[in-house]
Design a protein around this motif. Structure first.
Motif, PDB file in Angstrom:
ATOM      1  N   TYR A  44      -5.106   4.902  -0.338  1.00 54.82           N
ATOM      2  CA  TYR A  44      -3.789   4.413  -0.718  1.00 54.82           C
ATOM      3  C   TYR A  44      -3.897   3.718  -2.061  1.00 54.82           C
TER       4      TYR A  44
ATOM      5  N   HIS B  51      -7.989   8.050   4.173  1.00 52.15           N
ATOM      6  CA  HIS B  51      -6.667   8.268   3.586  1.00 52.15           C
ATOM      7  C   HIS B  51      -6.474   7.223   2.497  1.00 52.15           C
TER       8      HIS B  51
ATOM      9  N   TYR C 235       0.846  -1.186   0.000  1.00 51.16           N
ATOM     10  CA  TYR C 235       0.000   0.000   0.000  1.00 51.16           C
ATOM     11  C   TYR C 235       0.881   1.236   0.000  1.00 51.16           C
ATOM     12  N   VAL C 236       0.654   2.087  -1.010  1.00 46.09           N
ATOM     13  CA  VAL C 236       1.494   3.267  -1.233  1.00 46.09           C
ATOM     14  C   VAL C 236       0.640   4.510  -1.060  1.00 46.09           C
ATOM     15  N   GLN C 237       1.201   5.513  -0.403  1.00 40.39           N
ATOM     16  CA  GLN C 237       0.494   6.788  -0.227  1.00 40.39           C
ATOM     17  C   GLN C 237       0.344   7.496  -1.571  1.00 40.39           C
ATOM     18  N   PRO C 238      -0.780   8.175  -1.759  1.00 36.89           N
ATOM     19  CA  PRO C 238      -1.002   8.887  -3.033  1.00 36.89           C
ATOM     20  C   PRO C 238       0.095   9.899  -3.352  1.00 36.89           C
TER      21      PRO C 238
ATOM     22  N   SER D  13      -2.943   0.328  -4.020  1.00 36.05           N
ATOM     23  CA  SER D  13      -2.581  -1.062  -3.763  1.00 36.05           C
ATOM     24  C   SER D  13      -1.801  -1.563  -4.972  1.00 36.05           C
TER      25      SER D  13
ATOM     26  N   ASN E 257       2.743   8.722  -5.860  1.00 34.08           N
ATOM     27  CA  ASN E 257       2.269   8.134  -7.110  1.00 34.08           C
ATOM     28  C   ASN E 257       3.241   8.299  -8.276  1.00 34.08           C
TER      29      ASN E 257
ATOM     30  N   GLU F 166       8.873   0.120   1.372  1.00 37.72           N
ATOM     31  CA  GLU F 166       7.983  -0.711   2.193  1.00 37.72           C
ATOM     32  C   GLU F 166       8.579  -2.097   2.410  1.00 37.72           C
TER      33      GLU F 166
END
Length: 195
Positions: A67, A65, A14-17, A69, A20, A30
């Motif tokens: 994220y 929030h 899971y990556v924060q926007p 995937s 991107n 991660e």
């Protein structure tokens, strides 16, 4: 050495926007957070990984929030020692009652006096501590020696191993290698006599 295994894993990271534009770096960051920690899902300590991102399109997860995937396949190198496995490590400290070892440069192990076979006796020689064999004068364990030992237990929380030098196939790796060669040569010689 036993205790090392390679495992295939299907993962979702899971990556924060805000990341991107740098998804590969965020995925690697991660995955790096898994290194040198025991992971129950994988059944061992993650030592290394090789990763391939499966989908070029990431899914946005709804929520407060959101994220991204990112699905990926990974090959993981795991350290998962179990009782009765043979491990190898470098002796870093000796006392009258214990031998302290580092395994793979990160996990500590201790072998206490009740788990050191009778033949190995603690001595001080030229102001240096060592364990020397009574029956084999070249079998010596001192600081810096690589040894093979049997796992008694592994504390996953602190990555600590309790070991044993009681079995005859344990001790200084150099001595064991030479001793095993002598035994196999002798066996081959005697086998040749009876053919």
């Amino acid at each position: 050495m036993e205790g090392l295994k390679v495992s295939d894993a299907d993962l979702a990271v899971y990556v924060q926007p805000s990341k991107n534009t740098k998804v590969p770096q965020a995925v690697l960051r991660e995955l790096s957070s898994l290194l040198f920690k025991f992971n129950e899902a994988f059944g061992g300590v993650v030592l290394a990984y090789d990763v391939q991102i499966q989908d070029k399109v990431a899914k946005i997860l709804p929520g407060l929030h959101p994220y991204f995937s990112v699905r990926l396949k990974a090959k993981l190198l795991l350290f998962a020692p179990k009782p009765k496995m043979l491990l190898e490590g470098k002796v870093v400290r000796l006392t009258e009652t214990s031998i302290h070892v580092i395994v793979l440069g990160f996990s500590s192990a201790v072998i206490t006096d009740e788990d050191i076979r009778e033949e190995l006796k603690y001595k001080m020689k030229h102001s240096k501590e060592l364990y020397a064999s009574r029956s084999h004068k070249h079998h010596v364990i001192k600081v810096g020696t690589m040894i093979r030992f049997l796992v008694k237990s592994f504390d996953e929380e602190i990555l600590h191993i309790s070991g044993s030098l009681v079995p005859p196939n344990t001790g200084s790796i150099c001595w064991l290698a030479k001793n095993m060669e002598d035994v196999s040569l002798r066996d081959r010689f005697y086998a040749g006599l009876f053919i």
